[in-house]
Scaffold this motif. Sequence first.
Motif, mmCIF file in Angstrom:
data_model
loop_
_atom_site.group_PDB
_atom_site.id
_atom_site.type_symbol
_atom_site.label_atom_id
_atom_site.label_comp_id
_atom_site.label_asym_id
_atom_site.label_seq_id
_atom_site.Cartn_x
_atom_site.Cartn_y
_atom_site.Cartn_z
ATOM 1 N N TYR A 38 0.864 -1.179 -0.210
ATOM 2 C CA TYR A 38 -0.181 0.074 0.055
ATOM 3 C C TYR A 38 1.157 1.554 -0.053
ATOM 4 O O TYR A 38 2.102 1.465 0.733
ATOM 5 C CB TYR A 38 -0.971 -0.049 1.213
ATOM 6 C CG TYR A 38 -1.738 1.471 1.437
ATOM 7 C CD1 TYR A 38 -2.574 1.044 0.416
ATOM 8 C CD2 TYR A 38 -1.862 2.508 2.399
ATOM 9 C CE1 TYR A 38 -3.725 2.441 0.546
ATOM 10 C CE2 TYR A 38 -2.396 3.421 2.031
ATOM 11 C CZ TYR A 38 -4.111 3.302 1.649
ATOM 12 O OH TYR A 38 -4.803 4.735 1.257
ATOM 13 N N LYS A 40 -0.032 5.036 1.225
ATOM 14 C CA LYS A 40 -0.526 5.447 1.682
ATOM 15 C C LYS A 40 -0.531 7.269 0.835
ATOM 16 O O LYS A 40 -1.935 7.383 0.878
ATOM 17 C CB LYS A 40 0.324 6.354 2.722
ATOM 18 C CG LYS A 40 -0.940 6.367 3.681
ATOM 19 C CD LYS A 40 -0.462 6.884 5.314
ATOM 20 C CE LYS A 40 -1.686 7.761 6.253
ATOM 21 N NZ LYS A 40 -1.292 7.525 7.681
ATOM 22 N N GLY A 43 -2.788 6.350 -2.153
ATOM 23 C CA GLY A 43 -3.932 5.606 -1.677
ATOM 24 C C GLY A 43 -4.202 4.402 -2.751
ATOM 25 O O GLY A 43 -5.285 4.061 -3.097
ATOM 26 N N TYR A 45 -3.126 0.653 -3.822
ATOM 27 C CA TYR A 45 -2.958 -0.088 -3.260
ATOM 28 C C TYR A 45 -2.933 -1.713 -4.886
ATOM 29 O O TYR A 45 -3.715 -1.847 -5.652
ATOM 30 C CB TYR A 45 -3.988 -1.048 -2.797
ATOM 31 C CG TYR A 45 -4.330 -2.750 -2.340
ATOM 32 C CD1 TYR A 45 -3.516 -2.910 -1.013
ATOM 33 C CD2 TYR A 45 -4.873 -3.640 -2.744
ATOM 34 C CE1 TYR A 45 -3.501 -4.017 -0.177
ATOM 35 C CE2 TYR A 45 -5.066 -4.993 -2.264
ATOM 36 C CZ TYR A 45 -4.557 -5.071 -0.730
ATOM 37 O OH TYR A 45 -4.425 -6.463 -0.196
ATOM 38 N N SER A 66 -5.218 -1.059 -7.459
ATOM 39 C CA SER A 66 -6.441 -0.449 -6.926
ATOM 40 C C SER A 66 -6.438 0.845 -6.330
ATOM 41 O O SER A 66 -4.696 1.028 -5.830
ATOM 42 C CB SER A 66 -7.574 -1.396 -6.729
ATOM 43 O OG SER A 66 -6.972 -2.010 -5.496
ATOM 44 N N LYS A 67 -6.698 1.410 -6.295
ATOM 45 C CA LYS A 67 -7.244 3.127 -5.323
ATOM 46 C C LYS A 67 -8.189 3.096 -4.489
ATOM 47 O O LYS A 67 -9.133 2.350 -4.622
ATOM 48 C CB LYS A 67 -6.998 4.146 -6.347
ATOM 49 C CG LYS A 67 -6.673 5.598 -6.170
ATOM 50 C CD LYS A 67 -6.624 6.110 -6.940
ATOM 51 C CE LYS A 67 -5.948 7.840 -6.296
ATOM 52 N NZ LYS A 67 -5.094 8.152 -7.409
ATOM 53 N N SER A 68 -7.735 3.550 -3.183
ATOM 54 C CA SER A 68 -8.403 3.527 -2.046
ATOM 55 C C SER A 68 -9.731 4.596 -2.549
ATOM 56 O O SER A 68 -9.255 5.832 -2.545
ATOM 57 C CB SER A 68 -7.864 4.253 -0.613
ATOM 58 O OG SER A 68 -6.639 2.481 -0.249
ATOM 59 N N ARG A 70 -13.597 6.568 -0.848
ATOM 60 C CA ARG A 70 -14.000 6.536 0.347
ATOM 61 C C ARG A 70 -15.327 5.291 -0.030
ATOM 62 O O ARG A 70 -15.668 4.716 1.447
ATOM 63 C CB ARG A 70 -15.238 8.051 0.298
ATOM 64 C CG ARG A 70 -14.326 9.171 0.501
ATOM 65 C CD ARG A 70 -14.907 10.419 0.646
ATOM 66 N NE ARG A 70 -14.480 11.257 1.270
ATOM 67 C CZ ARG A 70 -14.837 12.906 -0.326
ATOM 68 N NH1 ARG A 70 -15.155 12.841 -0.873
ATOM 69 N NH2 ARG A 70 -13.459 13.526 0.293
ATOM 70 N N GLY A 72 -14.626 2.321 -0.635
ATOM 71 C CA GLY A 72 -14.604 1.053 -1.148
ATOM 72 C C GLY A 72 -13.271 1.608 -2.173
ATOM 73 O O GLY A 72 -12.941 2.405 -2.574
ATOM 74 N N PRO A 73 -12.927 0.246 -3.077
ATOM 75 C CA PRO A 73 -11.622 0.719 -4.114
ATOM 76 C C PRO A 73 -12.172 1.560 -5.607
ATOM 77 O O PRO A 73 -13.456 1.268 -5.586
ATOM 78 C CB PRO A 73 -11.143 -0.954 -4.393
ATOM 79 C CG PRO A 73 -12.059 -1.540 -3.447
ATOM 80 C CD PRO A 73 -12.999 -1.378 -3.165
ATOM 81 N N ARG A 74 -11.236 1.766 -6.315
ATOM 82 C CA ARG A 74 -11.993 2.488 -7.529
ATOM 83 C C ARG A 74 -10.839 2.397 -8.622
ATOM 84 O O ARG A 74 -9.487 2.135 -7.487
ATOM 85 C CB ARG A 74 -12.574 4.399 -6.917
ATOM 86 C CG ARG A 74 -11.487 4.781 -6.531
ATOM 87 C CD ARG A 74 -11.702 6.325 -6.129
ATOM 88 N NE ARG A 74 -10.790 7.734 -5.282
ATOM 89 C CZ ARG A 74 -10.372 7.352 -6.336
ATOM 90 N NH1 ARG A 74 -10.433 8.223 -7.669
ATOM 91 N NH2 ARG A 74 -9.205 8.805 -5.529
ATOM 92 N N CYS A 76 -8.037 3.295 -10.356
ATOM 93 C CA CYS A 76 -6.720 4.170 -10.740
ATOM 94 C C CYS A 76 -6.080 4.621 -12.492
ATOM 95 O O CYS A 76 -6.609 4.072 -12.846
ATOM 96 C CB CYS A 76 -4.783 3.862 -10.346
ATOM 97 S SG CYS A 76 -4.184 2.140 -11.262
#
Length: 157
Positions: A38, A40, A43, A45, A66-68, A70, A72-74, A76
């Motif tokens: 990850y 940070k 954002g 993963y 994937s990207k963090s 609000r 859940g994942p979204r 990139c």
Amino acid sequence: MADQVMALSALQPKIPNNPAWRPMAYESNTGYPAVAFYHKALGLYVISGLEVPEAEIGPEYHISISKSGRNGPRRCSAAEAAMVLKQFDAEGATEDNHSSVIRSFWLPVNESLIGHECDCKDEEAAIKEGDFEWRPLTQGNADRAKRMREQSEADNG
């Protein structure tokens, strides 16, 4: 096939060359080695694994990004994915997505096969969303994966 299994035990998933990536707990359910990281500040993963999705290609590095978000994942961006591939020494990997959120990249261990496209790209309907293309999981795809898994088990059995 036994040679491939022995080779897999000597090979490990790719790891990042940037200390900003932090290892995360991850348990692979594929039977192949995989590790998670990850970042940070960005954002992002990443799951970095080693798999044999197609016997004729042999082992491949698999980088899933994937990207963090609000909720859940979204997904990139293409630029973020390119940065990840560079930091995981996987430039030249081929993108082949079967999720609308996760970007998946494949890089054959055998460097002479880099750039090889999976047969599924010609056989499966693609959905294009800007710079992102993905192929939904269908019964045909699931049946193909099951046949490949059964063949692999028979070869190792």
